[in-house]
Every structure is written in structure tokens, then in C-alpha cells.
Write an enzyme that holds these catalytic residues in place. Structure first.
Site, short mmCIF file in Angstrom:
data_model
loop_
_atom_site.label_atom_id
_atom_site.label_comp_id
_atom_site.label_asym_id
_atom_site.label_seq_id
_atom_site.Cartn_x
_atom_site.Cartn_y
_atom_site.Cartn_z
N HIS A 60 0.84 -1.22 0.00
CA HIS A 60 0.00 0.00 0.00
C HIS A 60 0.87 1.26 0.00
O HIS A 60 0.44 2.30 0.48
CB HIS A 60 -0.94 0.04 1.20
CG HIS A 60 -1.63 -1.26 1.47
ND1 HIS A 60 -2.82 -1.61 0.87
CD2 HIS A 60 -1.28 -2.33 2.24
CE1 HIS A 60 -3.19 -2.82 1.28
NE2 HIS A 60 -2.26 -3.29 2.10
N SER A 88 14.16 22.04 -16.27
CA SER A 88 12.93 22.78 -16.48
C SER A 88 13.30 24.12 -17.10
O SER A 88 14.35 24.69 -16.78
CB SER A 88 12.23 22.98 -15.15
OG SER A 88 11.40 24.12 -15.21
N LYS A 116 15.45 22.05 -11.15
CA LYS A 116 14.79 20.78 -11.49
C LYS A 116 15.64 19.83 -12.33
O LYS A 116 16.38 20.25 -13.20
CB LYS A 116 13.50 21.06 -12.30
CG LYS A 116 12.41 21.75 -11.52
CD LYS A 116 11.77 20.89 -10.44
CE LYS A 116 10.95 19.77 -10.99
NZ LYS A 116 9.67 20.22 -11.54
N GLU A 124 9.29 8.63 -17.26
CA GLU A 124 7.93 9.14 -17.45
C GLU A 124 7.40 8.82 -18.84
O GLU A 124 6.26 8.41 -19.03
CB GLU A 124 7.89 10.65 -17.21
CG GLU A 124 7.99 11.03 -15.74
CD GLU A 124 8.07 12.53 -15.54
OE1 GLU A 124 7.31 13.04 -14.72
OE2 GLU A 124 8.88 13.20 -16.20
#
Ligand code: ARG
Length: 482
Positions: free
Chosen positions: A163, A290, A296, A303
Site C-alpha cells: 500500500h 525545467s 529541477k 515518465e
């Protein structure tokens, strides 16, 4: 009057009273994507021609002309000189037309006892067989990369989750080897699909078989469509032979599942790379910055892989829906099998290649070592396990071994965890006297099971996370992967 095919209307000639409109030509043509099948198309044609000659259906001179013509076409395609014509609709008519242009009547005899229906089914099977072999090899590379990283991290302890809550300590190697199992099953599935793909449709002709005395098993042998015992594998029903695309669907299903596995690994890498976890880093070349936030480093590759999984699963839906409700035998619908199949192969191959390198690094020819794979932050992993009271089950098991029923032990440990939480320490950091307040059976020997190493070592069942078990698994994988 012309003795060669320049436009496809000449392939079926006299019956047609008006030419196709440009839009319909474009709509029905497949050459701009199916030209990728050219090698399989030529290979299939040469095997067919060899058999026609052996059976006395065409003469030896025609066979020699066909071989010569195909050699030249191969050279033209490889050099980029071959002119693909939309007017000739598909890869099959383009190559046949050029052959006839080069060798005359022999070119026109090639199609004896054959139809584009059994021809295209053969081409796609031959092409996919080769691609599957490449994909199986790429899956082995990825598994090896994972095993390499696992081998260096057998003793590194991370939180195992259920979980997404910290559950029990596991070896980081053990976690990576879970993915090796997945990719091993993917390879196994592809081997299985390969068996059903490697069967010959040629000889089914348009749908019903043909009046010429073809030797289909000979063609199957020539094309390597044989089973493990070397027996030729031939589609046994002509209607099924030309219309079956199960192998394409099965392959895309196997590819989808493989991408699903990749997407799970991607998701974990993305989480592990985030500031909240800080468990691993991947090399900069797999990330981007970024345009607005200078701090970043985004995990673009995992992804995108996660995103591309949707695209491959979409192709599976496309292909399976393509077949739904199709009456026997060949229907033009089947031309739509190619783009999803091609894109599935391309996406999967690129993804596997990039993941092998991202996980395991790339070879530095100067040192002969792999460099630039994932970097592991063992300290962050260990801190995360401690924060999550991952050895609580070990304390319960300890009490059970001292005679307490498990349910009671569970309750005792819940109280201990509550106290440790209130003090902001791990269970192993509570003094013995404090622990004994929860149950008098607790003694000095509790600190072994409460330590992360103790907890890990104790899970020494087959397939468990104890380092001894993990090392056995690594050895098994090494033996299997070579
Ligand atoms: N381009 C076609 C395909 O991909 C080849 C078979 C055409 N057959 C036919 N009867 N029109 O399926």
C-alpha cells in the site's frame, strides 16, 4: 500497350472502366509503411520460386532470372535507388513490377500459385519472427543490467512496501530481482508466440489453395519455418492461413505486458528519485531540466516509458478490434494490422534498449567497465526503513517464539510502536527496560531480530529476501542468462 506493371490497375486490368481517384489511391495504399517488409517479401518470393522450379511449374531459366532480378532489387533498395510508387499500392506489387521490368516474363511467372493474401501473411510472420528474436535478446540485456546492479546491492536495505506504506525491510537487490522475474516471463511468452508465428501461410493462395502441385513443406523448410525437431510448420487450413492474425495480437499482448512491467519500474524510479525518497539517481543524460525552475532534474525517460505503455496497450486494442467480426477469409481490414504492429515493435525495442543502459550503465571501452547506471543511496534507504518501524513484525515473531499467541503479540507490538513513535525513535532504540514493560518475556536477545540485518537474515525461505537467498537467485539468473 505495355508489358510491365506501372500502375496497379494493370495488375487486374481490363475489367475496370475508370481509374481510381487520387484520394482513394492514397486511402488504400500501404506502400509507405509496408515497404519495411521488403526483405521478408523477397525472401518469401525466392523460396516460392525455388519450389516452383523444383516442382517443374516454372523452368530453371525463369528461376535464375527471378534470382538475378531479386538480387538487383535488393541492391537498389539498400542503396536507396529503388523507386517506391504509390500507384503500385503496396510492397508486393512494387517489387513484382520492378522484377518484371528487369527480367520480363520470368517476373510475371513468380506469382503462379500465389496470392497477395498468402504472401502478405507470410511476410508479416517472417518479419515479426526476426523482430521477436531481437526483442528476446534485448530482454536478456535488461535482465543482465538488473542482475549487475542487484549483485552490488545485496546488503543494501530498503523499505519493502505494501500500500506504499513501509512494511518490512528488504534487500534492494531482492527488489530489483522481482523485475528480473517479470522480464524473464516476458521472454518466455515471446518464445511461445514465436512458435505460433513461425508457420507458413504460402500455398493457401487467395483462400482455397491452388491447382498447381506446390510443395508447401519445402517452402517452410527453406524459410526456417520448422519446429524444434526440424519438422516443417505449415498452416493447415487455407482459409485460416490467409486471415489469421492471432500471432500479431498475441505478440502485441506480450509486448503490452512487458511495457506494463516497464511502467511499474518507471513509476518506482520516479518515486525513488523524488526529494521525498532520494533512494536513487539516474544519469543526467536520461533527465531534463525545467525551462523555468533552475533546480529541477526531471525523470523524463521513465515518465515517457510509462506514457508509451498506453500507446502499446492501445495498439493491442486496435489489433484485437480489427479482427472482431471479420468473416472468412482475407479482408482488406487486415492491411490495418501493420502500423500498430510496427509501432509496437519500435516502441518496445527503444524502451528496452534505453532501460538497459539507464539501469546498468554503458560500456566504457577504455576501462571495459559499465558506467553511468543508477546510483544507490543506501543511507537514505536505511533511514526510510527505520522511520517506518519495518521490524515490528520481527518483534511479534520474537514474542511468538517465546510462547505468545500471534494475535496477542501483534497487540503488544502495536503498543511498543506507539511509544517509540511518541519518542521519535526506532523500536531497536528503545531501552530493554522499556520494551520489557510491554511483555516480560522480552530479553537482551531481542535486539538481533530488531536490527535491520537481523530482520533480513531471518527471512531465509526460498524466494525470501535474506542475502543468502538473494545470492542464490543471482547465481541462478547468471546461469540462465549466460
Ligand atoms: N497490402 C495488402 C495487405 O496488407 C496485401 C494483400 C492485398 N490483398 C488483396 N486481396 N487486396 O493486406
Amino acid at each position: 500497350m505495355t508489358n510491365q506493371l506501372d500502375t496497379k490497375s494493370q495488375a487486374w486490368s481490363a475489367l475496370f472502366s475508370e481509374p481510381m481517384s487520387e484520394l482513394v489511391k492514397r486511402y488504400t495504399a500501404s506502400v509507405f509503411f509496408d515497404k519495411r517488409l521488403w526483405q521478408a517479401d523477397i525472401k518469401g518470393s525466392l523460396a516460392h520460386a525455388e519450389m516452383l522450379a523444383a516442382q517443374g511449374i516454372i523452368g530453371a531459366a525463369d528461376h535464375a532470372d527471378i534470382q538475378r532480378g531479386m538480387a538487383q532489387i535488393t541492391a537498389e533498395i539498400e542503396s536507396g535507388a529503388f523507386e517506391w510508387k504509390l500507384d503500385l499500392e503496396d510492397v508486393h506489387l512494387n517489387i513484382e513490377a520492378r522484377l518484371t521490368q528487369l527480367v520480363g516474363d520470368a517476373g510475371k511467372r513468380l506469382h503462379t500459385g500465389r496470392s497477395r493474401n498468402d504472401q502478405v501473411a507470410t511476410d508479416v510472420r517472417l518479419w515479426l519472427r526476426g523482430e521477436m528474436d531481437l526483442i528476446i535478446a534485448l530482454l536478456a540485456d535488461l535482465q543482465k543490467s538488473l542482475v549487475d546492479v542487484a549483485e552490488q546491492n545485496v546488503e543494501v536495505i530498503m523499505p519493502g512496501f505494501t500500500h506504499l506504506q513501509v512494511a518490512q525491510p528488504v534487500s534492494f537487490a531482492h527488489h530489483l530481482l522481482a523485475y528480473v522475474e517479470m522480464f524473464a516471463r516476458d521472454a518466455e511468452r515471446l518464445h511461445d508466440v514465436r512458435r505460433r508465428t513461425n508457420r507458413l501461410p504460402l500455398g493457401a493462395a487467395a483462400l482455397a489453395g491452388t491447382t498447381y502441385p506446390l510443395d508447401r513443406e519445402r517452402v517452410a523448410r527453406t524459410l526456417g519455418m520448422v519446429d524444434a525437431q526440424g519438422q516443417p510448420q505449415v498452416c493447415q487450413n487455407s482459409l485460416d492461413a490467409v486471415s489469421d492474425r492471432d500471432f500479431a495480437i498475441e505478440f502485441t499482448a506480450a509486448a503490452s505486458l512487458c511495457m506494463v512491467h516497464i511502467s511499474r519500474l518507471s513509476e518506482e524510479l520516479i518515486l525513488w528519485m523524488s526529494q521525498n525518497f532520494g533512494f536513487v539517481r539516474i544519469a543526467d543524460r536520461f533527465t531534463t531540466g525545467s525551462s523555468i525552475m533552475p533546480q529541477k532534474k526531471n525523470p523524463d525517460v521513465p515518465e515517457l516509458a510509462r506514457g508509451k505503455t498506453g500507446r502499446v496497450v492501445g495498439h493491442l486494442m486496435g489489433l484485437i478490434t480489427l479482427m472482431k467480426g471479420q468473416p472468412l477469409a482475407y479482408n482488406k481490414d487486415n492491411q490495418e494490422d501493420k502500423e500498430p504492429l510496427f509501432d509496437t515493435v519500435d516502441t518496445l525495442k527503444d524502451t528496452l534498449r534505453i532501460f538497459s543502459e539507464m539501469v546498468g550503465g554503458r560500456l566504457n571501452p577504455a576501462t571495459g567497465q559499465k558506467e553511468g547506471g543508477i546510483t544507490v543511496n543506501a543511507v537514505a534507504m536505511e533511514a526510510a526503513v527505520k522511520k517506518g518501524y519495518a521490524t515490528a513484525t520481527d518483534l511479534a515473531d520474537y514474542l511468538v517464539k517465546k510462547g505468545l499467541p500471534f494475535r496477542d503479540a501483534h497487540e503488544v507490538v502495536a503498543h511498543a510502536v506507539k511509544t517509540a513513535q511518541a519518542q521519535g525513535v526506532d523500536l531497536s532504540e528503545l531501552p530493554l527496560a522499556t520494551l520489557q514493560k510491554f511483555d516480560s518475556r522480552i530479553a537482551q536477545d531481542v535486539f538481533g531480530p530488531l536490527s535491520l540485518q537481523g530482520s533480513l537474515n531471518a527471512r531465509n525461505t526460498l524466494g525470501g529476501t535474506a542475502p543468502a537467498q538473494v545470492r542464490l537467485q543471482i547465481a541462478r539468473h547468471r546461469g540462465r542468462l549466460g
